[in-house]
Design an enzyme around this catalytic site. Structure first.
Site, mmCIF file in Angstrom:
data_model
loop_
_atom_site.group_PDB
_atom_site.id
_atom_site.type_symbol
_atom_site.label_atom_id
_atom_site.label_comp_id
_atom_site.label_asym_id
_atom_site.label_seq_id
_atom_site.Cartn_x
_atom_site.Cartn_y
_atom_site.Cartn_z
ATOM 1 N N TRP A 169 -2.349 5.372 -3.060
ATOM 2 C CA TRP A 169 -3.941 5.654 -2.530
ATOM 3 C C TRP A 169 -3.743 5.879 -0.930
ATOM 4 C CZ3 TRP A 169 -6.045 0.888 0.584
ATOM 5 C CH2 TRP A 169 -7.589 1.075 0.675
ATOM 6 N N ASP A 250 0.218 -5.001 -3.608
ATOM 7 C CA ASP A 250 -1.228 -4.605 -3.453
ATOM 8 C C ASP A 250 -1.823 -4.770 -4.795
ATOM 9 O OD1 ASP A 250 -3.622 -3.649 -3.010
ATOM 10 O OD2 ASP A 250 -3.157 -1.756 -2.306
ATOM 11 N N LYS A 286 -13.327 -4.590 -7.286
ATOM 12 C CA LYS A 286 -13.359 -3.881 -8.544
ATOM 13 C C LYS A 286 -13.504 -4.927 -9.595
ATOM 14 C CE LYS A 286 -11.452 -0.575 -6.321
ATOM 15 N NZ LYS A 286 -11.711 0.823 -5.822
HETATM 16 C C1 LIG Z 1 -4.176 0.723 -4.542
HETATM 17 C C2 LIG Z 1 -5.692 0.217 -3.578
HETATM 18 N N1 LIG Z 1 -5.660 -0.574 -2.502
HETATM 19 C C3 LIG Z 1 -6.658 -1.250 -2.018
HETATM 20 C C4 LIG Z 1 -7.976 -0.719 -2.212
HETATM 21 C C5 LIG Z 1 -8.841 -1.308 -1.333
HETATM 22 O O1 LIG Z 1 -9.947 -1.869 -1.803
HETATM 23 P P1 LIG Z 1 -11.261 -2.583 -1.358
HETATM 24 O O2 LIG Z 1 -10.811 -2.886 0.217
HETATM 25 O O3 LIG Z 1 -12.331 -2.245 -1.675
HETATM 26 O O4 LIG Z 1 -10.952 -3.916 -1.802
HETATM 27 C C6 LIG Z 1 -7.971 0.191 -3.208
HETATM 28 C C7 LIG Z 1 -9.198 0.944 -3.436
HETATM 29 O O5 LIG Z 1 -9.758 1.990 -3.932
HETATM 30 C C8 LIG Z 1 -6.767 0.431 -4.010
HETATM 31 O O6 LIG Z 1 -6.990 1.604 -5.031
#
Ligand SMILES: Cc1ncc(COP(=O)(O)O)c(C=O)c1O
Length: 437
Positions: A169, A250, A286
């Site tokens: 990411w 993560d 999500k």
């Molecule tokens: C691997 C990964 N980590 C973290 C996030 C962060 O998501 P959020 O801050 O919206 O919870 C995402 C979002 O696309 C992700 O794909």
């Protein structure tokens, strides 16, 4: 002493003169400062235009397209079979239950305690027998958790480097860069097989200096959709223990990979059973569809209760100057769901429903491509897991998809499967077939 007659008149005249000379001085100062302002260039004339965010920039281009058939497969946000955003029923019910309650006060720096406890249980299951050894705080979703981890690493793991998978990411690199932590990468994906580069990964884990921090995607790896098998996770865990590395998971998609929240945190639980001390980032963006609520948790498993208390106190010290304390509304909703057995069961069923719809779209996209007579193998579309399909299409093919077919995705060929549905899958397949011929 009171003054009268000519004396008072003279004093009044003096003070008037003083006031008007002060005014004149003020006007002169203003004139000279505006002249100075005119002479010097603007404060921000040297500020360059920042590059577009590789993911959110896709949405901007999509919005600018006037085609009625346009398809946005950029952002990882779930859509139903009509392409509409979804609010889960369990979330609606939780919102109804907390409506009208007095909840506008500040949360403590570490967030809503019951929410944090339930989150840690959801991630660790029974693999962590003593939760009092866990330091944990509520965070601003997955991004916020990673940012806290990065800052914590800079302060308290001063000689360590963060190892980031290739690819990942894109925000991971920026988060650790902004925290000022040295970065390195480890091999993860093998383009030739469109699968895991297990040998490369193991070699890089072995070669990294002991005490490195390894950033691992707990499940539904973004952008590849390629996860290690349980056996591979077990081998990675063993090697990391031997090398004395710190694993940081993560977990942005718990439940979204297999449809089963326990199964999706299987890697974390394997590492815990192997005795690792580790960190976890959780997000409810999500799996509860609570993207904009910015709701998540950040935890670290420590050696003792005393150590956990010290670590948690420092996590709060990191958070306080960044954002003071986290938002309350989302935390209350998640806590309401996780604390109520019926609502929790309903949530599990709804996550499963979202995961299964995505899995069925993978099968349908592959079948459509095969029926069109594509000469390529599209097996990886159904082998991969989670929200994304790492299609293998080149940036040029992606550009043609946008220019000729109004289909938008990131230039690394990543398709957000959450945006594919029974109405657009045939058009997507035929456009993909055309650009990959
Ligand atoms: C691997 C990964 N980590 C973290 C996030 C962060 O998501 P959020 O801050 O919206 O919870 C995402 C979002 O696309 C992700 O794909």
């Amino acid at each position: 002493m009171a003054m009268a007659g000519p004396l008072a008149a003279a004093a009044a005249a003096r003070s008037l003169a003083a006031a008007s000379s002060a005014l004149a001085a003020g006007a002169r100062a203003f004139a000279s400062s505006s002249a100075a302002a005119a002479a010097r260039k603007s404060w921000f004339s040297d500020v360059g235009m920042a590059p577009r965010d590789p993911i959110l920039g896709v949405t901007e281009k999509f919005l600018a397209d006037t085609s009625p058939d346009k398809i946005n497969l950029g952002v990882g946000a779930y859509r139903d079979d009509s392409g509409k955003p979804v609010v889960l029923d369990c979330v609606r019910e939780a919102e109804r239950r907390i409506a009208g309650k007095d909840f506008m006060e500040y949360l403590p720096i570490g967030g809503l305690r019951d929410f944090v406890t339930e989150s840690v249980k959801l991630a660790y299951g029974d693999a962590c027998p003593d939760l009092s050894n866990v330091a944990a705080v509520q965070s601003l979703s997955g991004t916020g958790s990673c940012r806290l981890m990065a800052e914590f690493q800079r302060r308290f793991m001063p000689h360590s480097t963060v190892y980031i998978p290739v690819p990942t990411w894109s925000n991971h690199h920026s988060i650790w860069r902004d925290a000022g932590v040295p970065q390195s990468t480890y091999r993860y994906y093998k383009p030739e097989t469109k699968g895991l580069d297990f040998e490369g990964l193991m070699e890089d884990v072995k070669a990294a200096p002991s005490g490195s921090l390894f950033l691992l995607h707990a499940c539904a790896h973004n952008p590849t959709g390629v996860d290690p098998t349980p056996e591979q996770w077990a081998a990675i865990s063993k090697l990391m223990a031997e090398r004395g590395h710190f694993p940081f998971f993560d977990m942005a998609y718990q439940g979204f990979a297999s449809g089963d929240c326990d199964k999706d945190s299987g890697a974390i639980r394997t590492f815990l059973r192997d005795g690792h001390r580790l960190g976890v980032s959780q997000s409810y963006a999500k799996n509860m569809g609570m993207y904009g609520q910015r709701i998540g948790a950040f935890s670290i498993v420590c050696d003792s209760k005393d150590e956990a208390a010290r670590v948690e106190s420092q996590m709060k010290l990191v958070a306080r100057p960044m954002y003071s304390n986290p938002p309350l509304h989302g935390a209350l909703m998640v806590k309401t769901i996780l604390r109520d057995p019926q609502l929790k069961a309903q949530w599990f069923a709804e996550v499963r429903g979202m995961a299964e719809r995505i899995i069925s779209m993978r099968a349908l996209l592959r079948r459509n491509l095969e029926q069109l007579g594509s000469q390529h193998s599209w097996k990886h579309i159904t082998d991969q897991i989670g929200m994304f399909a790492y299609s293998g299409m080149t940036p040029e093919m992606v550009d043609t998809l946008a220019a000729k077919h109004s289909i938008y995705m990131t230039r690394n060929g990543r398709i957000s499967m959450a945006g594919v549905n029974t109405k657009n899958v045939a058009r997507l397949a035929s456009a993909m077939h055309e650009v990959t011929k």
